[in-house]
Design a protein around this motif. Structure first.
Motif, PDB file in Angstrom:
ATOM      1  N   UNK A  51       0.831  -1.203   0.000  1.00 11.25           N
ATOM      2  CA  UNK A  51       0.000   0.000   0.000  1.00 11.25           C
ATOM      3  C   UNK A  51       0.861   1.247   0.000  1.00 11.25           C
ATOM      4  N   UNK A  52       0.553   2.211  -0.857  1.00  9.27           N
ATOM      5  CA  UNK A  52       1.378   3.409  -0.948  1.00  9.27           C
ATOM      6  C   UNK A  52       0.975   4.523   0.002  1.00  9.27           C
ATOM      7  N   UNK A  53      -0.150   4.388   0.666  1.00 11.46           N
ATOM      8  CA  UNK A  53      -0.668   5.518   1.435  1.00 11.46           C
ATOM      9  C   UNK A  53       0.012   5.661   2.779  1.00 11.46           C
ATOM     10  N   UNK A  54       0.135   6.906   3.217  1.00 13.77           N
ATOM     11  CA  UNK A  54       0.650   7.176   4.543  1.00 13.77           C
ATOM     12  C   UNK A  54      -0.381   6.706   5.560  1.00 13.77           C
ATOM     13  N   UNK A  55       0.072   6.462   6.780  1.00 11.35           N
ATOM     14  CA  UNK A  55      -0.713   5.793   7.812  1.00 11.35           C
ATOM     15  C   UNK A  55      -2.181   6.168   7.902  1.00 11.35           C
ATOM     16  N   UNK A  56      -3.016   5.167   8.058  1.00  4.79           N
ATOM     17  CA  UNK A  56      -4.445   5.371   8.170  1.00  4.79           C
ATOM     18  C   UNK A  56      -4.965   4.697   9.434  1.00  4.79           C
ATOM     19  N   UNK A  57      -6.115   5.142   9.874  1.00  2.00           N
ATOM     20  CA  UNK A  57      -6.796   4.512  11.001  1.00  2.00           C
ATOM     21  C   UNK A  57      -8.273   4.838  10.885  1.00  2.00           C
ATOM     22  N   UNK A  58      -9.116   3.960  11.371  1.00  2.00           N
ATOM     23  CA  UNK A  58     -10.551   4.220  11.364  1.00  2.00           C
ATOM     24  C   UNK A  58     -11.189   3.535  12.557  1.00  2.00           C
ATOM     25  N   UNK A  59     -12.363   4.035  12.937  1.00  2.00           N
ATOM     26  CA  UNK A  59     -13.067   3.431  14.059  1.00  2.00           C
ATOM     27  C   UNK A  59     -14.117   4.373  14.610  1.00  2.00           C
ATOM     28  N   UNK A  60     -14.923   3.839  15.514  1.00  2.00           N
ATOM     29  CA  UNK A  60     -15.971   4.644  16.143  1.00  2.00           C
ATOM     30  C   UNK A  60     -15.413   5.440  17.320  1.00  2.00           C
ATOM     31  N   UNK A  61     -15.817   6.711  17.385  1.00  2.00           N
ATOM     32  CA  UNK A  61     -15.533   7.570  18.518  1.00  2.00           C
ATOM     33  C   UNK A  61     -16.823   8.304  18.872  1.00  2.00           C
ATOM     34  N   UNK A  62     -16.926   8.728  20.114  1.00  2.00           N
ATOM     35  CA  UNK A  62     -18.080   9.525  20.540  1.00  2.00           C
ATOM     36  C   UNK A  62     -17.642  10.986  20.586  1.00  2.00           C
ATOM     37  N   UNK A  63     -18.399  11.852  19.899  1.00  2.00           N
ATOM     38  CA  UNK A  63     -18.004  13.264  19.740  1.00  2.00           C
ATOM     39  C   UNK A  63     -18.991  14.192  20.441  1.00  2.00           C
ATOM     40  N   UNK A  64     -18.432  15.229  21.058  1.00  2.00           N
ATOM     41  CA  UNK A  64     -19.252  16.243  21.694  1.00  2.00           C
ATOM     42  C   UNK A  64     -19.713  17.254  20.654  1.00  2.00           C
ATOM     43  N   UNK A  65     -21.012  17.542  20.610  1.00  2.00           N
ATOM     44  CA  UNK A  65     -21.559  18.487  19.651  1.00  2.00           C
ATOM     45  C   UNK A  65     -21.072  19.908  19.900  1.00  2.00           C
ATOM     46  N   UNK A  66     -21.051  20.703  18.818  1.00  2.00           N
ATOM     47  CA  UNK A  66     -20.545  22.074  18.920  1.00  2.00           C
ATOM     48  C   UNK A  66     -21.545  23.005  19.594  1.00  2.00           C
ATOM     49  N   UNK A  67     -22.803  22.877  19.234  1.00  2.04           N
ATOM     50  CA  UNK A  67     -23.827  23.793  19.758  1.00  2.04           C
ATOM     51  C   UNK A  67     -24.713  23.109  20.792  1.00  2.04           C
ATOM     52  N   UNK A  68     -25.259  21.964  20.409  1.00  2.00           N
ATOM     53  CA  UNK A  68     -26.013  21.165  21.375  1.00  2.00           C
ATOM     54  C   UNK A  68     -25.011  20.233  22.050  1.00  2.00           C
ATOM     55  N   UNK A  69     -24.776  20.446  23.330  1.00  2.00           N
ATOM     56  CA  UNK A  69     -23.704  19.738  24.019  1.00  2.00           C
ATOM     57  C   UNK A  69     -24.122  18.316  24.415  1.00  2.00           C
ATOM     58  N   UNK A  70     -24.332  17.517  23.374  1.00  3.68           N
ATOM     59  CA  UNK A  70     -24.594  16.106  23.628  1.00  3.68           C
ATOM     60  C   UNK A  70     -23.538  15.268  22.921  1.00  3.68           C
ATOM     61  N   UNK A  71     -23.422  14.015  23.301  1.00  7.23           N
ATOM     62  CA  UNK A  71     -22.404  13.118  22.757  1.00  7.23           C
ATOM     63  C   UNK A  71     -23.045  12.151  21.779  1.00  7.23           C
ATOM     64  N   UNK A  72     -22.471  12.049  20.606  1.00  7.97           N
ATOM     65  CA  UNK A  72     -22.989  11.140  19.594  1.00  7.97           C
ATOM     66  C   UNK A  72     -21.857  10.313  18.999  1.00  7.97           C
ATOM     67  N   UNK A  73     -22.166   9.047  18.754  1.00  7.16           N
ATOM     68  CA  UNK A  73     -21.172   8.166  18.143  1.00  7.16           C
ATOM     69  C   UNK A  73     -21.053   8.467  16.662  1.00  7.16           C
ATOM     70  N   UNK A  74     -19.804   8.587  16.202  1.00  8.19           N
ATOM     71  CA  UNK A  74     -19.524   8.847  14.797  1.00  8.19           C
ATOM     72  C   UNK A  74     -18.428   7.894  14.309  1.00  8.19           C
ATOM     73  N   UNK A  75     -18.415   7.654  13.006  1.00  8.30           N
ATOM     74  CA  UNK A  75     -17.380   6.838  12.391  1.00  8.30           C
ATOM     75  C   UNK A  75     -16.280   7.754  11.882  1.00  8.30           C
ATOM     76  N   UNK A  76     -15.048   7.551  12.364  1.00  5.40           N
ATOM     77  CA  UNK A  76     -13.921   8.409  12.007  1.00  5.40           C
ATOM     78  C   UNK A  76     -12.941   7.659  11.103  1.00  5.40           C
TER      79      UNK A  76
END
Length: 249
Positions: A145-170
């Protein structure tokens, strides 16, 4: 290759070992294997314990384990095993690839990670490494593979305006950290350009565990992983990328 007690002969043998990374630090080895390696990638490096002491760093799924290798008068000691030469060491793990860690789990040594592999791209001027296909010996390696390092997975993110936590795929690819509503979505909610990121670190300001933050000029992003180990891996990879960005400036 036969073992010779002469120190210069031993050093010559080390120089011919393509997966010996000299004085690569523990942290750099972890960043390298997590960013560009695969499950079973391993490398040998000098240990901070002094002359004649080495460390075998092995990627085991989403973590990196380190094992001591000691040079003795009759060869090299690794756990309860002794090898006359480092070539014997290679041959042993090509045929007996299971290694028990301190947690009792088994780690498979699949592919030596050579240090002379260069990124086949002009994307960055610094030397980087690529994922290697599994081979039974170091001579079987093929660039995969020629690409520089990669990673992926689920993280829970804090919203910018509504301060709740939601799971997102990164996903982390080159200098872009993208997050999606879920894994099956093709279009990201947002793409973060790491060239604008000034820091990444563990964060203890939120009422959650395993959190870390990414600092950008316009906003600080708060993310939580499922475990402290996972959070640490994200931090190490992103921090390594930030260091490469800084070197390229």
């Amino acid at each position: 290759m036969s073992y010779c007690s002469d120190t210069s002969s031993v050093d010559d043998e080390l120089e011919t070992l393509r997966w010996y990374h000299f004085d690569l630090s523990r942290h750099a080895a972890e960043a390298l294997l997590l960013s560009n390696g695969r499950d079973g990638s391993y490398l040998l490096r000098n240990s901070h314990q002094g002359p004649g002491s080495f460390a075998l760093s092995v990627r085991a799924k989403d973590s990196v384990k380190h094992f001591h290798v000691t040079r003795k008068s009759g060869g090299y000691a690794f756990g309860f095993n002794e090898f006359a030469t480092l070539q014997d060491f290679v041959n042993h793990f090509a045929n007996e690839p299971l290694l028990g860690s301190e947690t009792g789990t088994l780690i498979v040594l699949k592919c030596p990670y050579p240090w002379r592999v260069e990124e086949p791209s002009i994307y960055e001027s610094v030397r980087v490494h690529t994922v290697m296909q599994a081979g039974r010996t170091e001579n079987d390696l093929v660039v995969n593979a020629p690409s520089l390092g990669t990673k992926e997975g689920y993280l829970v993110k804090l919203g910018a305006f509504i301060k709740n936590w939601k799971q997102r795929w990164f996903t982390l690819n080159r200098n872009e950290l993208k997050y999606f509503k879920d894994k099956m979505f093709d279009e990201p909610i947002r793409t973060l350009d790491l060239t604008a990121c000034s820091a990444v670190q563990f964060d203890y300001s939120q009422d959650r565990v395993n959190c870390f933050c990414l600092v950008f000029p316009e906003r600080t992003f708060y993310l939580c992983a499922k475990s402290g180990v996972e959070a640490d891996e994200w931090i190490k990879i992103i921090r390594w990328k930030l260091s490469q960005i800084k070197k390229g400036r």
